[in-house]
Design an enzyme around this catalytic site. Sequence first.
Site, PDB file in Angstrom:
ATOM      1  N   HIS A 144     -27.492  11.109  17.753  1.00 46.46           N
ATOM      2  CA  HIS A 144     -27.207  10.111  16.557  1.00 46.46           C
ATOM      3  C   HIS A 144     -25.960   9.417  17.105  1.00 46.46           C
ATOM      4  CE1 HIS A 144     -26.368   9.342  12.081  1.00 46.46           C
ATOM      5  NE2 HIS A 144     -25.467   9.048  12.440  1.00 46.46           N
ATOM      6  N   GLU A 145     -25.112  10.359  17.484  1.00 47.20           N
ATOM      7  CA  GLU A 145     -23.810   9.570  18.149  1.00 47.20           C
ATOM      8  C   GLU A 145     -23.881   8.748  19.090  1.00 47.20           C
ATOM      9  OE1 GLU A 145     -21.202   9.791  16.112  1.00 47.20           O
ATOM     10  OE2 GLU A 145     -22.157  11.222  15.043  1.00 47.20           O
ATOM     11  N   LYS A 190       8.271   1.592   0.386  1.00 45.37           N
ATOM     12  CA  LYS A 190       8.867   0.760  -0.538  1.00 45.37           C
ATOM     13  C   LYS A 190      10.108   1.711  -1.326  1.00 45.37           C
ATOM     14  CE  LYS A 190       5.046   0.758  -3.027  1.00 45.37           C
ATOM     15  NZ  LYS A 190       4.227   1.270  -1.750  1.00 45.37           N
ATOM     16  N   PRO A 245       0.869  -1.382   0.102  1.00 42.10           N
ATOM     17  CA  PRO A 245       0.002   0.089   0.078  1.00 42.10           C
ATOM     18  C   PRO A 245       0.620   1.212  -0.038  1.00 42.10           C
ATOM     19  CG  PRO A 245      -0.812  -1.594   1.888  1.00 42.10           C
ATOM     20  CD  PRO A 245       0.603  -2.033   1.160  1.00 42.10           C
ATOM     21  N   PRO A 246       0.358   2.230  -0.134  1.00 45.91           N
ATOM     22  CA  PRO A 246       1.007   3.503  -0.296  1.00 45.91           C
ATOM     23  C   PRO A 246       1.761   3.888   0.996  1.00 45.91           C
ATOM     24  CG  PRO A 246      -0.922   3.883  -1.617  1.00 45.91           C
ATOM     25  CD  PRO A 246      -1.139   2.564  -0.880  1.00 45.91           C
ATOM     26  N   GLY A 247       2.858   4.643   1.133  1.00 49.10           N
ATOM     27  CA  GLY A 247       3.471   4.948   2.485  1.00 49.10           C
ATOM     28  C   GLY A 247       3.941   3.819   3.145  1.00 49.10           C
ATOM     29  N   THR A 248       4.198   2.569   2.683  1.00 50.36           N
ATOM     30  CA  THR A 248       4.904   1.791   3.699  1.00 50.36           C
ATOM     31  C   THR A 248       6.377   1.371   3.655  1.00 50.36           C
ATOM     32  OG1 THR A 248       4.348   0.073   1.817  1.00 50.36           O
ATOM     33  CG2 THR A 248       2.520   0.158   3.506  1.00 50.36           C
ATOM     34  N   ASP A 301     -23.635   5.952   6.589  1.00 48.41           N
ATOM     35  CA  ASP A 301     -23.851   4.788   7.215  1.00 48.41           C
ATOM     36  C   ASP A 301     -24.559   3.854   6.526  1.00 48.41           C
ATOM     37  OD1 ASP A 301     -22.607   5.956   9.473  1.00 48.41           O
ATOM     38  OD2 ASP A 301     -24.490   6.903  10.277  1.00 48.41           O
TER      39      ASP A 301
END
Length: 655
Positions: free
Chosen positions: A419-420, A203, A198-201, A497
């Site tokens: 809601h929360e 490489k 994935p991006p940001g790992t 949701d």
Amino acid sequence: MSDMAKNLILWVVIAVVLMSVFQGYSPSSSNSMKMDYSTFLDDVRSGQINTVEVKSDQRTIEGTKRTGEKFTTIMPMYDQDLINDLDRKGVTMKGQEAEESGFLTQIFISWFPMLLLIGVWIFFMRQMQGGGGKGAMSFGKSKAKLMSEDQIKTTFGDVAGCDEAKEDVKELVDYLKEPTKFQKLGGRIPTGVLLVGPPGTGKTLLAKAIAGEAKVPFFTISGSDFVEMFVGVGASRVRDMFEQAKKSAPCIIFIDEIDAVGRQRGAGVGGGHDEREQTLNQMLVEMDGFEGNEGIIVIAATNRPDVLDAALLRPGRFDRQVVVGLPDVRGREQILKVHMRKVPLADDVKASVIARGTPGFSGADLANLVNEAALFAARGNRRVVGMEEFESAKDKIMMGAERRTMVMSEEEKEMTAYHEAGHAIVGCLVPEHDPVHKVTIIPRGRALGVTFFLPEADAISQSRRKLESQISVAYGGRIAEELIYGSERVSTGASQDIKYATTIARNMVTQWGFSDKLGPVLYAEDEGEVFLGRSMAKAQHMSDETASIIDLEVKQLIDNNYGRAHQFLTDNMDILHAMKDALMKYETIDATQIDDLMARREVRAPADWNMDENGSNGKGNGGRGEAVTSPEPSEAPAAEPASEPKEGDESPVVK
């Protein structure tokens, strides 16, 4: 001599030649009057001419009149009687000796345009042949940047959180340092290594560490640097890149984002004759063709291995694929320690606590976390970075910046609080769901409020019971609004949701085999994009009757979990009202206060910031207020929750 000095000398020579030519064409007397030849003859016969001088070309005549006025005239043809007329009138006659170089000068002047054209052509050819793509016209040369041994300071000590990937690539370093160790046993080092993740790992960082450890020349280029507007440029750059690499062997070529040029051939409508495919064909030949490239190791990185051409991935080209995945809790702790070296830390900062509270974070996310914490400390005029700053940085990264200046009416705040509270209460009651960590009605990012669920540990797979619990929690906010305000006043805040819950339910039926009627059969269609190497034609994998059954199964799954969440909130209306009151009073409540509410105890006032042994929460997103679950890394494809939308989607769960 540098290229700039050579170009300067060339232009100076051209300027001198032009000045000489223009000076030869300029008249010798700038203040002399031009006169027609017929007028000149009339003046001679009337005795007005005093002196004449015939120039070397035998046609130009310059002279003065008896009044002292100078003149110039051109003899259109040879006039034999002119000398006799001048002699009879007593005119003083002079002649000019012909210049010996006149013939050569005339030849030079006549050939000067051709010589200038040849010079300009040579100049542009030299620019086009400039090595390394530095010339103005060198569009056919490689744009790969060569980094010497002294320029690369990164080592394996700077790479953390991917121990397995480091072990896979350490063989490359050993081979570059001591190739005979492998050759005497008949071993062959991989021609190419593909870093996937994935991006940001990390490489690109891992590739730089390989070059830094091996101490060899390192060519780096992006996949998008090959293809431009001219036909054949990409293939030419590939050839030139490998030619340069052969001169520096042993060396490493690193191609970042190789999916820009290595996508499957034959995609789209236009066939296989586009520029990108010709570039890929040349790369395939250079990596494993008739000519060998001993000592050249190609390392490429991509986060889209599914779109790469099969010929590029076969042994002999990219022999080895190294997966650089999201770090686990131990890897996150190591990455945090690497990035914390340059930050003055307070005594209460514990990398292990922060690591446990950041499941699903990549190396880039953790680097950004440390940087944001340092910025929070600087804005607060702190000398060290403490856990409070790390908590604030995590909230900002996961949810977005607080929007306290956003104007909300009391009615909107109350609806958001209900809601929360609905999300939180259902999340506490359903089985196998991640614990509720924090609930807030402070607008952050695109959300008016967010409920956070923090996993107790890194999860690899998810059970059917847990997925159904996620569906129930997703509908908790909408049900709370419906119970309090009635179905006529339910808002649109639950749109994300509903999307999230429906996606989970459909994937449970069509992909994960959680339907008793349909069984463990894959019913989802391939949704690959045609221009990413997929086929234009899509086959119908199911009958209309099966599609109808799928719709019914999805609807039943949602109805069952919707009804369960409705029952939980109906049975705990007192907790719903109490949690709403706490949110209206404190705006943000943590896990301790939520436990008090669920146990029907008096709610304690929140501390300035709360940090339990597990750290902090997960990621939030848009809508009135969504149930938010921290991203959970999934290493097993069969168990990965494909319902989680991709990065950038406005959804309750952001991977």
